[in-house]
Design a protein around this motif. Structure first.
Motif, short mmCIF file in Angstrom:
data_model
loop_
_atom_site.label_atom_id
_atom_site.label_comp_id
_atom_site.label_asym_id
_atom_site.label_seq_id
_atom_site.Cartn_x
_atom_site.Cartn_y
_atom_site.Cartn_z
N ILE A 124 1.88 8.61 -6.97
CA ILE A 124 2.44 7.46 -6.27
C ILE A 124 1.84 7.42 -4.86
O ILE A 124 1.89 8.42 -4.13
CB ILE A 124 3.97 7.55 -6.20
CG1 ILE A 124 4.56 7.57 -7.63
CG2 ILE A 124 4.56 6.38 -5.41
CD1 ILE A 124 6.03 7.96 -7.69
N TYR A 125 1.29 6.29 -4.48
CA TYR A 125 0.60 6.15 -3.20
C TYR A 125 1.53 5.52 -2.16
O TYR A 125 2.00 4.40 -2.35
CB TYR A 125 -0.68 5.33 -3.38
CG TYR A 125 -1.69 6.04 -4.24
CD1 TYR A 125 -2.81 6.66 -3.69
CD2 TYR A 125 -1.52 6.12 -5.62
CE1 TYR A 125 -3.73 7.33 -4.48
CE2 TYR A 125 -2.42 6.81 -6.42
CZ TYR A 125 -3.53 7.40 -5.86
OH TYR A 125 -4.43 8.08 -6.65
N PRO A 126 1.81 6.24 -1.07
CA PRO A 126 2.82 5.80 -0.09
C PRO A 126 2.52 4.45 0.53
O PRO A 126 1.38 4.14 0.89
CB PRO A 126 2.75 6.90 0.99
CG PRO A 126 2.13 8.09 0.31
CD PRO A 126 1.19 7.52 -0.71
N GLY A 127 3.57 3.64 0.62
CA GLY A 127 3.48 2.37 1.33
C GLY A 127 2.70 1.28 0.64
O GLY A 127 2.59 0.17 1.18
N GLN A 128 2.17 1.55 -0.55
CA GLN A 128 1.30 0.57 -1.20
C GLN A 128 2.08 -0.37 -2.12
O GLN A 128 3.16 -0.04 -2.59
CB GLN A 128 0.19 1.29 -1.97
CG GLN A 128 -0.73 2.09 -1.08
CD GLN A 128 -1.26 1.26 0.07
OE1 GLN A 128 -2.00 0.30 -0.12
NE2 GLN A 128 -0.86 1.60 1.30
N THR A 129 1.48 -1.52 -2.36
CA THR A 129 2.09 -2.53 -3.23
C THR A 129 1.21 -2.74 -4.47
O THR A 129 0.09 -2.24 -4.55
CB THR A 129 2.25 -3.86 -2.47
OG1 THR A 129 0.97 -4.25 -1.94
CG2 THR A 129 3.24 -3.72 -1.33
N HIS A 130 1.72 -3.48 -5.41
CA HIS A 130 1.04 -3.72 -6.67
C HIS A 130 -0.37 -4.26 -6.45
O HIS A 130 -0.58 -5.17 -5.66
CB HIS A 130 1.85 -4.72 -7.50
CG HIS A 130 1.39 -4.86 -8.91
ND1 HIS A 130 1.68 -3.93 -9.88
CD2 HIS A 130 0.65 -5.81 -9.52
CE1 HIS A 130 1.15 -4.30 -11.03
NE2 HIS A 130 0.51 -5.45 -10.83
N GLY A 131 -1.33 -3.66 -7.14
CA GLY A 131 -2.70 -4.15 -7.07
C GLY A 131 -3.55 -3.57 -5.96
O GLY A 131 -4.68 -4.00 -5.76
N PHE A 132 -3.02 -2.55 -5.26
CA PHE A 132 -3.68 -2.14 -4.01
C PHE A 132 -5.09 -1.60 -4.21
O PHE A 132 -5.95 -1.76 -3.34
CB PHE A 132 -2.83 -1.11 -3.26
CG PHE A 132 -2.81 0.28 -3.86
CD1 PHE A 132 -3.62 1.27 -3.33
CD2 PHE A 132 -1.99 0.59 -4.94
CE1 PHE A 132 -3.62 2.56 -3.86
CE2 PHE A 132 -1.97 1.87 -5.47
CZ PHE A 132 -2.79 2.85 -4.94
#
Length: 245
Positions: free
Chosen positions: A206-214
């Motif tokens: 899980i990548y911190p602070g990221q949103t879908h499609g990043f």
């Protein structure tokens, strides 16, 4: 792709101004974008697009990135001529639209593409990556297709795993901490099922602070705080493929 609880708020994001280094070919009944490295290789990666289709420049950019790392990359039209989703479409119609584009029913097309890669590109080792709708397709293939070597599922909607699902191949799952489409509760359930049933290597990240499609829908230079995670996601994807192919 959509959270089963509500219509997909999927945003096309930053559309890349990118022409591509590969070429379009006809593979039996499927159109595809193919990119080949300058030196011969027996390693190939099938790239599965998101709801915005095989012509999205962002996804072709990723295919060429794979080629720059030594892989033949093929990005087929898994909608097989049906229209991709358009940002101007009415989200109220999304469920009807996606019913005829089932990420779990691409096996025929994958077989055709694998045959092409073996016969025309000299591929002996074939992996798969996919984004959003394509990420779900990767999950399906990692549970069903015995001929692929490995897969990377990027923010794919989790719907193919039941209490007995077991991965056939090493699989890397990329998720975003602030993904409204694939909430972290679903990721937690996936991890529990993988831990219980899967004997091959896998990783859920899980990548911190990221949103879908990043990984493929954001430009690195738009938001400086996102750049390290975009680059990390792409690097992790390549490293996983390198490890198992």
């Amino acid at each position: 792709m959509a959270n089963e609880l509500r219509p997909c708020p999927c945003d096309i994001g930053d559309r890349f101004d990118y022409g591509g280094r590969g070429q379009e070919v006809q593979v039996e009944h499927i159109k595809a974008y193919v990119s080949k490295p300058s030196t011969s290789t027996d390693k190939a990666v099938i790239v599965i697009h998101d709801i915005f289709g095989w012509e999205l420049p962002n996804t072709r950019y990723i295919a060429d990135m794979l080629t720059a790392n030594g892989y033949v990359a093929i990005l087929p039209d898994f909608f097989v001529g049906q229209e991709p989703w358009k940002p101007s479409n009415d989200w109220a119609t999304f469920y009807d639209w996606v019913k005829s584009r089932d990420a779990g029913k691409i096996d025929k097309e994958v077989d055709v593409v694998m045959k092409y890669l073996k016969e025309h590109c000299g591929a002996k080792n074939i992996g798969v990556i996919g984004f959003c709708w394509g990420g779900a397709a990767v999950q399906h293939l990692m549970l069903k297709n015995t001929h692929l070597k490995t897969g990377v599922s990027l923010y794919g909607v989790i719907k193919f795993f039941d209490d007995k699902s077991s991965l056939l191949h090493p699989t890397f799952f990329i998720f975003a901490e602030k993904d409204e489409i694939v909430p972290l509760e679903q990721v937690t359930v996936l991890e529990q099922k993988l831990k219980q049933n899967t004997k091959v290597d896998y990783e859920v990240k899980i990548y911190p602070g990221q949103t879908h499609g990043f990984v493929h829908r954001k430009k690195e230079n738009i938001n400086p705080q996102d750049k390290p995670y975009i680059e990390e996601g792409r690097r992790d994807m390549i490293n996983w493929l390198n490890k198992y192919m």
